[in-house]
Scaffold this motif. Sequence first.
Motif, mmCIF file in Angstrom:
data_model
loop_
_atom_site.group_PDB
_atom_site.id
_atom_site.type_symbol
_atom_site.label_atom_id
_atom_site.label_comp_id
_atom_site.label_asym_id
_atom_site.label_seq_id
_atom_site.Cartn_x
_atom_site.Cartn_y
_atom_site.Cartn_z
ATOM 1 N N GLU A 102 0.811 -1.219 0.000
ATOM 2 C CA GLU A 102 0.000 0.000 0.000
ATOM 3 C C GLU A 102 0.845 1.270 0.000
ATOM 4 O O GLU A 102 0.299 2.385 0.032
ATOM 5 N N HIS A 105 0.851 3.226 -5.531
ATOM 6 C CA HIS A 105 -0.215 2.690 -6.376
ATOM 7 C C HIS A 105 0.174 2.774 -7.848
ATOM 8 O O HIS A 105 1.046 3.567 -8.233
ATOM 9 N N LEU A 120 -6.817 0.394 -11.167
ATOM 10 C CA LEU A 120 -5.920 0.845 -10.106
ATOM 11 C C LEU A 120 -5.491 -0.345 -9.264
ATOM 12 O O LEU A 120 -6.296 -1.224 -8.957
ATOM 13 N N ASP A 122 -2.356 -1.803 -6.072
ATOM 14 C CA ASP A 122 -1.250 -1.499 -5.173
ATOM 15 C C ASP A 122 0.053 -1.969 -5.800
ATOM 16 O O ASP A 122 0.081 -2.375 -6.977
ATOM 17 N N LEU A 156 -9.739 7.492 -8.617
ATOM 18 C CA LEU A 156 -8.897 7.735 -7.442
ATOM 19 C C LEU A 156 -9.751 8.195 -6.257
ATOM 20 O O LEU A 156 -9.518 7.778 -5.115
ATOM 21 N N VAL A 161 -7.549 7.154 -2.959
ATOM 22 C CA VAL A 161 -6.115 7.162 -3.256
ATOM 23 C C VAL A 161 -5.710 8.538 -3.775
ATOM 24 O O VAL A 161 -6.346 9.073 -4.687
ATOM 25 N N SER A 165 0.378 9.433 -4.813
ATOM 26 C CA SER A 165 0.838 8.102 -4.444
ATOM 27 C C SER A 165 1.058 7.205 -5.660
ATOM 28 O O SER A 165 1.559 6.091 -5.523
#
Length: 406
Positions: A102, A105, A120, A122, A156, A161, A165
């Motif tokens: 995590e 991303h 999307l 990790d 996102l 998120v 990131s």
Amino acid sequence: MGRLTGGDPSLLRRINSAVVLHALRAAGASGTATGGGPDDGGGCAGSASLTDLTRVTGLSRPTVEGVIDGLADSGLVVEVPAEEGGVRRQGRPARRFRFRAEAGHLLGIEIGAHRVAAILSDLDGNVLGSIVREVSEKASADERLERLRTTVADLLRRAGVARFSLRAVGVASPGVVEADGTVHLCTALPGWTGLPLGERLRRSFRCPVLVENDANTAAVAEHWKGAAAGSDDVVFVLAGLSPGAGSLIGGRLHRGFGGAAGEIGALHLLGQEAAPEEVLSTTGEPLNPLDEAQVAHVFSLARDGDARARAAVDRFVRRLVHDTAALVLALDPEVVVVGGWAAGLDGVLAPLRDELARYCLRPPQVTLSLLGEAAVTTGALRLALDHVEQELFAVDSTVTTRRASH
């Protein structure tokens, strides 16, 4: 997140960091704790103790401890609480650590004639969300990119998120794509030829953006988790109005010198044969406009028994078969995967198998895509994941680069 390899500029430190991080990530991927030593009273799933890491990596315990500290500072590793009962027979509980998937991303993007899509994940490639939005086939390049921007923002936001990131973005586009992400040639999207797509998107995302042809990304996806998993010599045929293909040789994507490998839709020009709009015509006049709606209508008529439509579909299938056979004869793949909107046509696979059996010393396996419409975005995500893994774990390339500079 800091430096992906922990922040120490020395080559040895980076090598050790990559080795330890790889061991931790492998423990997480297995979903179980790496087996401990005799004094480790158990472990947390997906984690590893210092003893585990020392044994697996072959590094000394002080070295592993130093590397773990650096990786923790970078945000890539975190210490996890010991399980209940996971206590040494004597002394304190064993310290255990896990890779923080995590910590960043990845994004996979498809830009098509009628839609934009994004997925999307990790840092382990675990999918956290996906989204699809329609777009007009007549949209300008700026309009299409704006549609993409709002679509990604929506994804996102739903996933909670932050944009900062994102560590890498893979993008799939129709057309011939150069190494820097410029679209050299594209007839499918208005204003797309000559578009510096990679440059435009890098300004938006402010992280590495990898742009690739859509058939190429689909080939990567099928090799990763689709119909070609376990096979390293693969041809993926993106069957559409003008078919394209992507290929992997020895497990590596084959782009060609200028990124145009697999453009089988242009093969008919060699023999000055009928263009696609003539092949699919049911009237003797070129099909106009040549779009998916028109072609879907032809397919529907064929299924209903219309003789002219059946003849048009037969011509389309023969063209697809011959184009695919040419590429298969050149590359000798183990597997041919057929995808794209035309892959649902009845009778595509049988004539393709028959044609390849006529010419190939060892005909390849021929199968339909397992990923369907998700193949292109999934492959784009894999490009982003490959980029991050290169930064995290590619010790050999680091050594080669360093040696070449001396």
